[in-house]
Design a protein around this motif. Structure first.
Motif, PDB file in Angstrom:
ATOM      1  N   LEU A  88       0.830  -1.201   0.000  1.00 31.19           N
ATOM      2  CA  LEU A  88       0.000   0.000   0.000  1.00 31.19           C
ATOM      3  C   LEU A  88       0.869   1.257   0.000  1.00 31.19           C
ATOM      4  O   LEU A  88       1.904   1.316   0.662  1.00 31.19           O
ATOM      5  N   THR A  89       0.444   2.267  -0.763  1.00 34.09           N
ATOM      6  CA  THR A  89       1.082   3.583  -0.707  1.00 34.09           C
ATOM      7  C   THR A  89       0.079   4.581  -0.135  1.00 34.09           C
ATOM      8  O   THR A  89      -1.122   4.302  -0.043  1.00 34.09           O
ATOM      9  N   LEU A  90       0.566   5.758   0.230  1.00 30.51           N
ATOM     10  CA  LEU A  90      -0.311   6.766   0.834  1.00 30.51           C
ATOM     11  C   LEU A  90      -1.349   7.292  -0.144  1.00 30.51           C
ATOM     12  O   LEU A  90      -2.330   7.914   0.265  1.00 30.51           O
ATOM     13  N   ASN A  91      -1.143   7.043  -1.441  1.00 25.28           N
ATOM     14  CA  ASN A  91      -2.102   7.511  -2.444  1.00 25.28           C
ATOM     15  C   ASN A  91      -3.179   6.481  -2.760  1.00 25.28           C
ATOM     16  O   ASN A  91      -4.105   6.764  -3.516  1.00 25.28           O
ATOM     17  N   ASP A  92      -3.054   5.274  -2.198  1.00 20.00           N
ATOM     18  CA  ASP A  92      -3.975   4.192  -2.537  1.00 20.00           C
ATOM     19  C   ASP A  92      -5.233   4.228  -1.679  1.00 20.00           C
ATOM     20  O   ASP A  92      -5.231   4.722  -0.548  1.00 20.00           O
ATOM     21  N   LYS A  93      -6.303   3.650  -2.230  1.00 25.54           N
ATOM     22  CA  LYS A  93      -7.532   3.473  -1.468  1.00 25.54           C
ATOM     23  C   LYS A  93      -7.370   2.290  -0.513  1.00 25.54           C
ATOM     24  O   LYS A  93      -6.748   1.289  -0.858  1.00 25.54           O
ATOM     25  N   LEU A  94      -7.950   2.415   0.671  1.00 26.62           N
ATOM     26  CA  LEU A  94      -7.986   1.290   1.601  1.00 26.62           C
ATOM     27  C   LEU A  94      -9.307   0.568   1.367  1.00 26.62           C
ATOM     28  O   LEU A  94     -10.272   0.725   2.102  1.00 26.62           O
ATOM     29  N   GLY A  95      -9.334  -0.227   0.292  1.00 25.19           N
ATOM     30  CA  GLY A  95     -10.589  -0.823  -0.144  1.00 25.19           C
ATOM     31  C   GLY A  95     -11.033  -2.012   0.675  1.00 25.19           C
ATOM     32  O   GLY A  95     -12.218  -2.335   0.721  1.00 25.19           O
ATOM     33  N   GLY A  96     -10.090  -2.706   1.319  1.00 28.26           N
ATOM     34  CA  GLY A  96     -10.449  -3.866   2.130  1.00 28.26           C
ATOM     35  C   GLY A  96     -10.329  -3.528   3.599  1.00 28.26           C
ATOM     36  O   GLY A  96     -11.122  -2.769   4.143  1.00 28.26           O
ATOM     37  N   HIS A  97      -9.296  -4.086   4.262  1.00 30.43           N
ATOM     38  CA  HIS A  97      -8.968  -3.694   5.627  1.00 30.43           C
ATOM     39  C   HIS A  97      -7.456  -3.771   5.776  1.00 30.43           C
ATOM     40  O   HIS A  97      -6.756  -4.218   4.870  1.00 30.43           O
ATOM     41  N   MET A  98      -6.934  -3.312   6.890  1.00 25.18           N
ATOM     42  CA  MET A  98      -5.485  -3.278   7.074  1.00 25.18           C
ATOM     43  C   MET A  98      -4.943  -4.697   7.235  1.00 25.18           C
ATOM     44  O   MET A  98      -5.308  -5.414   8.165  1.00 25.18           O
ATOM     45  N   VAL A  99      -4.072  -5.078   6.304  1.00 23.29           N
ATOM     46  CA  VAL A  99      -3.488  -6.420   6.285  1.00 23.29           C
ATOM     47  C   VAL A  99      -1.969  -6.268   6.344  1.00 23.29           C
ATOM     48  O   VAL A  99      -1.390  -5.512   5.563  1.00 23.29           O
ATOM     49  N   SER A 100      -1.330  -6.981   7.258  1.00 19.68           N
ATOM     50  CA  SER A 100       0.114  -6.825   7.444  1.00 19.68           C
ATOM     51  C   SER A 100       0.936  -7.786   6.598  1.00 19.68           C
ATOM     52  O   SER A 100       2.114  -7.557   6.346  1.00 19.68           O
ATOM     53  N   GLY A 101       0.321  -8.897   6.189  1.00 17.68           N
ATOM     54  CA  GLY A 101       1.084  -9.918   5.480  1.00 17.68           C
ATOM     55  C   GLY A 101       1.803 -10.865   6.417  1.00 17.68           C
ATOM     56  O   GLY A 101       2.640 -11.656   5.988  1.00 17.68           O
ATOM     57  N   HIS A 102       1.472 -10.796   7.710  1.00 22.38           N
ATOM     58  CA  HIS A 102       2.036 -11.707   8.704  1.00 22.38           C
ATOM     59  C   HIS A 102       0.967 -12.740   9.056  1.00 22.38           C
ATOM     60  O   HIS A 102       0.036 -12.457   9.810  1.00 22.38           O
ATOM     61  N   VAL A 103       1.096 -13.910   8.490  1.00 27.86           N
ATOM     62  CA  VAL A 103       0.077 -14.951   8.642  1.00 27.86           C
ATOM     63  C   VAL A 103       0.031 -15.432  10.086  1.00 27.86           C
ATOM     64  O   VAL A 103       1.061 -15.715  10.700  1.00 27.86           O
ATOM     65  N   ASP A 104      -1.185 -15.519  10.631  1.00 29.33           N
ATOM     66  CA  ASP A 104      -1.355 -15.972  12.015  1.00 29.33           C
ATOM     67  C   ASP A 104      -1.384 -17.486  12.129  1.00 29.33           C
ATOM     68  O   ASP A 104      -0.902 -18.050  13.110  1.00 29.33           O
ATOM     69  N   ALA A 105      -1.968 -18.141  11.146  1.00 32.04           N
ATOM     70  CA  ALA A 105      -2.113 -19.596  11.238  1.00 32.04           C
ATOM     71  C   ALA A 105      -2.660 -20.131   9.923  1.00 32.04           C
ATOM     72  O   ALA A 105      -2.997 -19.374   9.003  1.00 32.04           O
ATOM     73  N   LEU A 106      -2.751 -21.443   9.866  1.00 28.60           N
ATOM     74  CA  LEU A 106      -3.419 -22.114   8.759  1.00 28.60           C
ATOM     75  C   LEU A 106      -4.831 -22.485   9.185  1.00 28.60           C
ATOM     76  O   LEU A 106      -5.068 -22.851  10.336  1.00 28.60           O
ATOM     77  N   ALA A 107      -5.767 -22.372   8.262  1.00 30.92           N
ATOM     78  CA  ALA A 107      -7.135 -22.837   8.482  1.00 30.92           C
ATOM     79  C   ALA A 107      -7.442 -23.884   7.422  1.00 30.92           C
ATOM     80  O   ALA A 107      -6.825 -23.908   6.353  1.00 30.92           O
ATOM     81  N   THR A 108      -8.397 -24.743   7.722  1.00 29.25           N
ATOM     82  CA  THR A 108      -8.763 -25.819   6.804  1.00 29.25           C
ATOM     83  C   THR A 108     -10.159 -25.591   6.256  1.00 29.25           C
ATOM     84  O   THR A 108     -11.095 -25.325   7.020  1.00 29.25           O
ATOM     85  N   CYS A 109     -10.293 -25.681   4.944  1.00 28.62           N
ATOM     86  CA  CYS A 109     -11.609 -25.557   4.317  1.00 28.62           C
ATOM     87  C   CYS A 109     -12.427 -26.797   4.668  1.00 28.62           C
ATOM     88  O   CYS A 109     -12.020 -27.925   4.366  1.00 28.62           O
ATOM     89  N   SER A 110     -13.570 -26.591   5.323  1.00 28.22           N
ATOM     90  CA  SER A 110     -14.354 -27.730   5.809  1.00 28.22           C
ATOM     91  C   SER A 110     -15.630 -27.983   5.013  1.00 28.22           C
ATOM     92  O   SER A 110     -16.198 -29.079   5.090  1.00 28.22           O
TER      93      SER A 110
END
Length: 202
Positions: A88-110
């Motif tokens: 993200l740059t300061l000129n970009d829209k925050l269209g989703g939510h703040m995401v750091s790119g630091h994965v917390d865990a794995l989830a399984t599609c059930s």
């Protein structure tokens, strides 16, 4: 920092061991590479990686054993499709939510079920993350900013509309597949700030 709005679905063109780590090369599929430079951060399936080489629209990134053990990167093979987002740059829209790119865990599609024009997915998340996820809150799944329909007993339900299915790799998921998840960072800060109050009250 990222927004969870995927800009391209890329593809892995090579995977090579480099000592204990791995070097991946991705066909990015970005519409322009003018704003991509060596050392830039790119979110790939929600994992923040550093660009170490550029060749046309191909980008390379090194991945540590630690990252591979904590994310679904260990499952990446040549031909695997991945979600890509430039930082993200300061000129970009925050269209989703703040995401750091630091994965917390794995989830399984059930489960996967048709739901009108969209598709309903459920994912099982680790128990220690359950407290950070709320109904109608945000969550990152493979780098995609999504809204949680409901959470109950560590199972989150999410509906994906046709646009999301067409412009991310989530439409290729099968039951049993693992995905990278990142909880809303704000939830962690709220917990840290309010924890002393609850401890003192007890």
């Amino acid at each position: 920092m990222f927004t969870g709005i995927i800009q391209s679905v890329g593809q892995i063109v090579s995977r090579e061991p480099t000592g204990d780590d791995f070097r991946f090369v991705f066909a990015s599929g970005f519409s322009t590479m003018d704003d991509v430079a060596l050392g830039d951060s790119i979110a790939i399936d929600g994992v923040c990686l550093t660009v170490t080489d550029i060749d046309g629209d191909n980008i390379a990134a090194d991945v540590s054993v630690e990252t591979m053990s904590k994310t679904n990167v260990g499952n990446w093979q040549v031909g695997t499709k991945v979600n890509l987002e430039k930082s993200l740059t300061l000129n970009d829209k925050l269209g989703g939510h703040m995401v750091s790119g630091h994965v917390d865990a794995l989830a399984t599609c059930s489960s996967i079920e048709n739901s009108g024009r969209s598709i309903a997915y459920t994912f099982e998340i680790p128990q220690d993350l359950d407290k950070y996820v709320v109904n109608k809150g945000s969550i990152g799944i493979n780098g995609v900013s999504l809204t949680v329909n409901e959470i109950e007993d560590c199972i989150i339900s999410i509906n994906l509309i046709p646009h999301t299915l067409q412009h991310t790799n989530l439409g290729e998921l099968s039951v049993g597949d693992q995905v990278n998840i990142e909880i809303d960072t704000i939830a962690r800060y709220v917990e840290k700030m309010t924890r002393p109050q609850f401890q003192n009250a007890g």
